[in-house]
Design a protein around this motif. Structure first.
Motif, PDB file in Angstrom:
ATOM      1  N   ARG A 103     132.369  37.068  17.579  1.00 32.90           N
ATOM      2  CA  ARG A 103     132.516  38.146  18.546  1.00 32.90           C
ATOM      3  C   ARG A 103     133.786  37.967  19.379  1.00 32.90           C
ATOM      4  N   LEU A 104     134.025  36.751  19.834  1.00 31.37           N
ATOM      5  CA  LEU A 104     135.148  36.510  20.733  1.00 31.37           C
ATOM      6  C   LEU A 104     136.482  36.428  20.003  1.00 31.37           C
ATOM      7  N   ALA A 105     136.465  36.145  18.703  1.00 33.65           N
ATOM      8  CA  ALA A 105     137.714  36.056  17.942  1.00 33.65           C
ATOM      9  C   ALA A 105     138.420  37.400  17.856  1.00 33.65           C
ATOM     10  N   VAL A 106     137.653  38.491  17.879  1.00 28.42           N
ATOM     11  CA  VAL A 106     138.251  39.821  17.749  1.00 28.42           C
ATOM     12  C   VAL A 106     138.346  40.532  19.096  1.00 28.42           C
ATOM     13  N   TYR A 107     137.892  39.881  20.158  1.00 29.54           N
ATOM     14  CA  TYR A 107     137.962  40.489  21.487  1.00 29.54           C
ATOM     15  C   TYR A 107     139.295  40.104  22.126  1.00 29.54           C
ATOM     16  N   PRO A 108     140.114  41.076  22.514  1.00 32.41           N
ATOM     17  CA  PRO A 108     141.477  40.758  22.955  1.00 32.41           C
ATOM     18  C   PRO A 108     141.551  40.030  24.290  1.00 32.41           C
ATOM     19  N   GLN A 109     140.489  40.094  25.112  1.00 35.51           N
ATOM     20  CA  GLN A 109     140.560  39.495  26.451  1.00 35.51           C
ATOM     21  C   GLN A 109     139.777  38.191  26.558  1.00 35.51           C
ATOM     22  N   LEU A 133     139.615  28.291  18.374  1.00 34.73           N
ATOM     23  CA  LEU A 133     140.503  29.425  18.133  1.00 34.73           C
ATOM     24  C   LEU A 133     141.768  29.193  18.981  1.00 34.73           C
ATOM     25  N   VAL A 134     142.912  29.181  18.323  1.00 35.82           N
ATOM     26  CA  VAL A 134     144.151  28.838  19.016  1.00 35.82           C
ATOM     27  C   VAL A 134     145.035  30.074  19.140  1.00 35.82           C
ATOM     28  N   ALA A 135     145.463  30.389  20.342  1.00 36.88           N
ATOM     29  CA  ALA A 135     146.344  31.535  20.553  1.00 36.88           C
ATOM     30  C   ALA A 135     147.775  31.114  20.230  1.00 36.88           C
ATOM     31  N   THR A 136     148.170  31.147  18.925  1.00 33.13           N
ATOM     32  CA  THR A 136     149.513  30.738  18.521  1.00 33.13           C
ATOM     33  C   THR A 136     150.564  31.724  18.993  1.00 33.13           C
ATOM     34  N   GLN A 137     150.224  33.017  18.975  1.00 35.14           N
ATOM     35  CA  GLN A 137     151.111  34.052  19.475  1.00 35.14           C
ATOM     36  C   GLN A 137     150.265  35.028  20.275  1.00 35.14           C
ATOM     37  N   GLY A 171     148.149  37.809  21.253  1.00 38.39           N
ATOM     38  CA  GLY A 171     147.323  38.759  20.517  1.00 38.39           C
ATOM     39  C   GLY A 171     146.843  38.256  19.170  1.00 38.39           C
ATOM     40  N   ARG A 172     147.214  37.006  18.787  1.00 41.50           N
ATOM     41  CA  ARG A 172     146.778  36.483  17.492  1.00 41.50           C
ATOM     42  C   ARG A 172     145.912  35.251  17.707  1.00 41.50           C
ATOM     43  N   ARG A 173     144.903  35.106  16.821  1.00 36.59           N
ATOM     44  CA  ARG A 173     144.006  33.967  16.907  1.00 36.59           C
ATOM     45  C   ARG A 173     143.769  33.431  15.501  1.00 36.59           C
ATOM     46  N   VAL A 174     143.791  32.129  15.360  1.00 34.84           N
ATOM     47  CA  VAL A 174     143.622  31.513  14.048  1.00 34.84           C
ATOM     48  C   VAL A 174     142.354  30.676  14.074  1.00 34.84           C
ATOM     49  N   PRO A 175     141.336  31.043  13.318  1.00 37.45           N
ATOM     50  CA  PRO A 175     140.114  30.230  13.286  1.00 37.45           C
ATOM     51  C   PRO A 175     140.359  28.922  12.556  1.00 37.45           C
ATOM     52  N   LEU A 176     139.926  27.825  13.153  1.00 29.91           N
ATOM     53  CA  LEU A 176     140.131  26.523  12.551  1.00 29.91           C
ATOM     54  C   LEU A 176     138.884  25.985  11.864  1.00 29.91           C
ATOM     55  N   ALA A 177     137.724  26.504  12.242  1.00 30.52           N
ATOM     56  CA  ALA A 177     136.490  25.985  11.661  1.00 30.52           C
ATOM     57  C   ALA A 177     136.312  26.478  10.236  1.00 30.52           C
ATOM     58  N   ARG A 178     135.642  25.663   9.430  1.00 32.79           N
ATOM     59  CA  ARG A 178     135.357  26.071   8.058  1.00 32.79           C
ATOM     60  C   ARG A 178     134.261  27.125   8.043  1.00 32.79           C
ATOM     61  N   GLU A 179     134.256  27.892   6.981  1.00 32.06           N
ATOM     62  CA  GLU A 179     133.245  28.941   6.851  1.00 32.06           C
ATOM     63  C   GLU A 179     131.865  28.324   6.666  1.00 32.06           C
ATOM     64  N   ILE A 180     130.908  28.848   7.349  1.00 32.76           N
ATOM     65  CA  ILE A 180     129.535  28.357   7.227  1.00 32.76           C
ATOM     66  C   ILE A 180     128.928  28.887   5.937  1.00 32.76           C
ATOM     67  N   PRO A 181     128.464  28.003   5.040  1.00 31.36           N
ATOM     68  CA  PRO A 181     127.919  28.487   3.766  1.00 31.36           C
ATOM     69  C   PRO A 181     126.660  29.313   3.972  1.00 31.36           C
ATOM     70  N   ALA A 182     126.479  30.295   3.119  1.00 29.23           N
ATOM     71  CA  ALA A 182     125.291  31.140   3.209  1.00 29.23           C
ATOM     72  C   ALA A 182     124.073  30.342   2.775  1.00 29.23           C
ATOM     73  N   PRO A 183     122.909  30.580   3.364  1.00 25.17           N
ATOM     74  CA  PRO A 183     121.702  29.849   2.964  1.00 25.17           C
ATOM     75  C   PRO A 183     121.318  30.206   1.538  1.00 25.17           C
ATOM     76  N   PRO A 184     120.716  29.258   0.813  1.00 33.38           N
ATOM     77  CA  PRO A 184     120.315  29.539  -0.576  1.00 33.38           C
ATOM     78  C   PRO A 184     119.278  30.643  -0.626  1.00 33.38           C
ATOM     79  N   ARG A 185     119.348  31.435  -1.659  1.00 34.43           N
ATOM     80  CA  ARG A 185     118.421  32.548  -1.814  1.00 34.43           C
ATOM     81  C   ARG A 185     117.071  32.021  -2.278  1.00 34.43           C
ATOM     82  N   THR A 186     116.037  32.502  -1.646  1.00 32.32           N
ATOM     83  CA  THR A 186     114.696  32.071  -2.004  1.00 32.32           C
ATOM     84  C   THR A 186     114.233  32.800  -3.259  1.00 32.32           C
ATOM     85  N   PRO A 187     113.437  32.137  -4.078  1.00 32.29           N
ATOM     86  CA  PRO A 187     112.946  32.806  -5.297  1.00 32.29           C
ATOM     87  C   PRO A 187     112.075  33.991  -4.952  1.00 32.29           C
TER      88      PRO A 187
END
Length: 325
Positions: A71-77, A88-92, A94-110
């Motif tokens: 939510r906060l990564a896309v909020y300009p303020q 999230l680092v404000a390199t420039q 209005g720009r933000r670069v996420p540093l965390a790895r993507e959270i894997p999706a949970p396995p699908r239940t049968p």
């Protein structure tokens, strides 16, 4: 004096440590949602948000932190300290670069066994318990106070009464999403409609659940949908301001919800459905009874003629005792 973004924050945090009900994930999500709803903030509001959010970010689970970060990564303020806290680092500007790895999706239940169709659900909804029993439970619950309601729900888990069938998982998940969005938007009409439609309840009962001042009825409805506890807490804070502003009430309902058995919720759901049949049946029985009484009075008021059509004429007896033909 500056208005606080979340007036009951300190009280909720204190009770969270004392009572053992962890509402910190809910608080962080609600605090973030409130903050991003406004495009600009005063210095005091920004300071409050940084202070409160910083305290919570390290204390919540990864899923909550990821949701807030998105939510906060896309909020300009978003304040810079929060960007740094979330990775999230404000390199420039209005720009933000996420540093965390993507959270894997949970396995699908049968895939589980076939779930009943909505038509089958609606048919089964009318067969859970006798209408008279359902109406009595319904009335007893809504007349009771908070301690009595908790006792009723505890006893329903042990009763032999037949519960309503569980709501199909796919339908319940969709309902939970719609209910949360409607709650955040304060949309009472759509919230009430979705609650009644997903639980197969008439609009009258759905409105009674939504309008219930104690909040226990809403907890039962949420448990019948297997709503996650944090979602239920957010609905309390957003949708029910008379509850959300009371620290003790939020915790009382949170504890009740976490301890509420699914069977108790489904038995009460069956009672809510059956109570409608009882009202409808009583209405039509009264109408039929009045109709029978009116027909009975109408029949008694009609006088029958002395000679029926087609009968023989009366025989006259003469003065001598012989009959005159």
């Amino acid at each position: 004096m500056t208005k606080s973004l979340f007036p009951g924050f300190d009280g909720l945090m204190t009770l969270s440590r004392r009572e053992g009900v962890d509402v910190r994930p809910t608080l962080l999500r609600v605090l973030t949602d409130l903050y991003v709803q406004t495009s600009t903030h005063s210095d005091d509001e920004q300071r409050q948000f940084v202070e409160l959010a910083t305290r919570l970010i390290d204390q919540v689970d990864d899923a909550t932190r990821a949701a807030v970060k998105a939510r906060l990564a896309v909020y300009p303020q978003t304040p810079v300290p929060i960007l740094q806290k979330l990775g999230l680092v404000a390199t420039q500007e209005g720009r933000r670069v996420p540093l965390a790895r993507e959270i894997p999706a949970p396995p699908r239940t049968p895939a589980s066994a076939r779930v009943p169709t909505e038509a089958e659900q609606r048919m089964a909804a009318n067969m859970a318990m006798q209408p008279k029993e359902a109406a009595e439970i319904h009335e007893m619950f809504f007349r009771a106070g908070a301690p009595e309601r908790a006792l009723i729900l505890h006893n329903l888990a042990q009763t032999p009464l037949k519960p309503a069938p569980p709501i199909p998982t796919v339908r319940a998940k969709r309902a939970i999403q719609i209910l949360e969005m409607a709650a955040i938007a304060g949309d009472v009409e759509n919230f009430t409609f979705e609650l009644g439609d997903s639980l197969i309840l008439p609009s009258r009962v759905a409105a009674q659940i939504v309008d219930d001042a104690g909040g226990e009825a809403l907890a039962i409805a949420a448990r019948a949908l297997d709503m996650p506890s944090p979602v239920f807490q957010r609905i309390l804070l957003f949708f029910k301001p008379e509850i959300g502003t009371s620290v003790n009430t939020v915790y009382r309902l949170s504890r009740l919800y976490d301890r509420l058995a699914e069977r108790s919720a489904l038995v009460m759901l069956a009672a809510w459905r059956g109570s409608t049949l009882a009202v409808t049946r009583a209405k039509y029985q009264s109408a039929l009874h009045d109709g029978e009484r009116q027909r009975a009075r109408a029949g008694a008021s009609q006088t029958r003629p002395g000679v029926q059509p087609g009968s023989s004429p009366a025989v006259r007896i003469g003065t001598g005792g012989s009959s005159d033909h």
